[in-house]
Design a protein around this motif. Structure first.
Motif, short mmCIF file in Angstrom:
data_model
loop_
_atom_site.label_atom_id
_atom_site.label_comp_id
_atom_site.label_asym_id
_atom_site.label_seq_id
_atom_site.Cartn_x
_atom_site.Cartn_y
_atom_site.Cartn_z
N VAL A 1 4.23 -6.49 -0.23
CA VAL A 1 2.78 -7.20 -0.33
C VAL A 1 2.07 -7.03 0.96
N PRO A 2 1.01 -6.42 0.67
CA PRO A 2 0.08 -5.97 1.66
C PRO A 2 -0.08 -7.14 2.61
N ALA A 3 -0.66 -8.34 2.16
CA ALA A 3 -0.90 -9.43 2.99
C ALA A 3 0.19 -9.99 3.78
N GLU B 1 2.03 -17.34 2.99
CA GLU B 1 2.78 -16.22 3.66
C GLU B 1 3.72 -16.75 4.28
N MET C 1 -7.41 -13.59 -3.99
CA MET C 1 -7.05 -14.76 -2.74
C MET C 1 -7.69 -14.25 -1.47
N ARG C 2 -7.51 -14.99 -0.33
CA ARG C 2 -8.04 -14.54 0.86
C ARG C 2 -7.04 -15.02 1.61
N CYS C 3 -7.27 -14.47 3.12
CA CYS C 3 -6.33 -14.97 4.04
C CYS C 3 -6.96 -15.00 5.45
N MET C 4 -7.72 -15.96 5.34
CA MET C 4 -8.59 -16.33 6.65
C MET C 4 -7.45 -16.70 7.70
N ALA C 5 -8.14 -17.11 8.72
CA ALA C 5 -7.39 -17.18 9.87
C ALA C 5 -7.20 -18.72 10.33
N ASP D 1 1.22 -12.31 -5.54
CA ASP D 1 0.14 -12.52 -5.77
C ASP D 1 -0.07 -13.45 -7.18
#
Lengths: 220, 220
Positions: free
Chosen positions: A138-140, A80, A1-5, A54
């Motif tokens: 969870v790091p994110a 999140e 996954m990703r976590c763009m802004a 995740d």
DNA sequence: ACCGTCCTGACAGTAACTCTCAAGTGGGAG
DNA sequence: CTCCCACTTGAGAGTTACTGTCAGGACGGT
């Protein structure tokens, strides 16, 4: 996954925290919205607990909560945010403003944080614990959390600036808030580390020790 | 975009920081790898500067750097890592270990951080500045950065534990490292805020003031 | 009962990754 | 110099987190 802004435009509107129940009965529509919000979050927490953050796609949360995926994103701008919804900042700010203005700033901050933490914890202890555990693991979430605490730092800084008559971007003020939040974050993590069941008293004690270290100039 | 939490298994292998040039000439293959890495990062920085971080898809970086998208991800596990590659932790740790063991812990930390910061900055001042600016401005990067500094905190804690004979998860130790990193982060941001050109002397001064505030017990 | 507003679901589209596989290159052995 | 193995790359398909649009349905007041 990703976590763009993404735009990151929090709704931040009327939808109250689902933890406090004001006696005034809102309209049916409002009640449904609150229900939906709770359903999504509860389902998410349950699935996160069972199979991990995740490993839980938003689509599954949507399906089990019996709403469409789009609805999930309408309520929570990012996955999140399902965990990290916190309307605590205004609470802290208000509490801080209610402290006597002649009180030394660090003391005022400490007392404000004490009572805020207590209120947050008492609102829903079990959920608060699970949330902190998730954030730690969870790091994110950890990342997003610290991102958020930068905003909290800014808020605290403004309040302190008001009290002391210093400029908002005053270096010393930045240092003080940064250090306090950094220390408190560690205290929080330490709290969830101590056994599985952290109690409010434990938290208070930890915060006290943390701020004590700060006030003694980081002497060991 | 999003930012899930992938395996996060940094290569962390031999590929040296592209900033230092050890006299030993590595094999052609190694040199090509370093070149590719630099090409990707330089291209990315240029595009970020021109059109912004979020507005720059990885595919475009790949295209302009003349590599395939897969290659970009082979070199940097996430887009964020293109900006946040830092092999600084070992540097800090080593510097800290070289301090005289009888030195008080906070002093040792301060001196170690001083020289580490200076070395990092001198390696490539312009890039360092742009990096910090990006980190400050892009929420996703800020989040990831703080996430990383949790690891740095852990590292510092271990070193301090060694020095003081305390346990690694000692609360006071956590507080001290958390507070110091929080304070230093603010000093960094403050540094990039002061005009466009932060100098090393400015940074030193800021760090000094920051740690001074900490040592005075957060008195204003 | 009617009507404008708010809410929802379906759908299409973007972008960050992840995995796999086939082709190309480097470097050492003979 | 050549052959061969190991490493690296590019291509392509697939997953997942979002984003925006649009039509249908429910709410709530008139």
């Amino acid at each position: 996954m990703r976590c763009m802004a993404p735009a990151r435009t929090e709704p931040a509107d009327d939808t109250a925290a689902d933890t406090d129940l004001p006696p005034a009965k809102p309209s049916l529509r409002e009640r449904k919205k609150i229900q939906t919000r709770q359903a999504i979050r509860r389902t998410a927490y349950r699935l996160f607990e069972k199979q991990g953050y995740d490993a839980t796609p938003v689509d599954q949360i949507a399906e089990e909560a019996e709403v469409s995926p789009s609805t999930v994103f309408r309520y929570f701008p990012t996955k999140e945010d399902i965990v990290l919804t916190d309307e605590y900042d205004p609470l802290i700010e208000e509490t801080l403003r209610q402290r006597p203005p002649n009180e030394p700033p660090v003391t005022a901050l400490r007392e404000a944080l004490y009572s805020s933490i207590a209120r947050i914890y008492q609102a829903d202890a079990a959920e608060t614990l699970q949330r902190i555990r998730l954030i730690r693991e969870v790091p994110a979430l950890r990342g997003r959390m610290s991102e958020h605490s930068a905003e909290t730092a800014w808020l605290l800084r403004r309040a302190l600036a008001e009290r002391t008559g210093r400029a908002e971007d005053d270096l010393e003020l930045r240092i003080v808030t940064g250090a306090m939040l950094g220390a408190l974050m560690e205290a929080m993590y330490s709290w969830v580390d101590t056994g599985t069941a952290g109690t409010l008293e434990d938290l208070r004690a930890l915060v006290t020790r943390a701020l004590g270290v700060l006030e003694r100039g980081l002497t060991l």
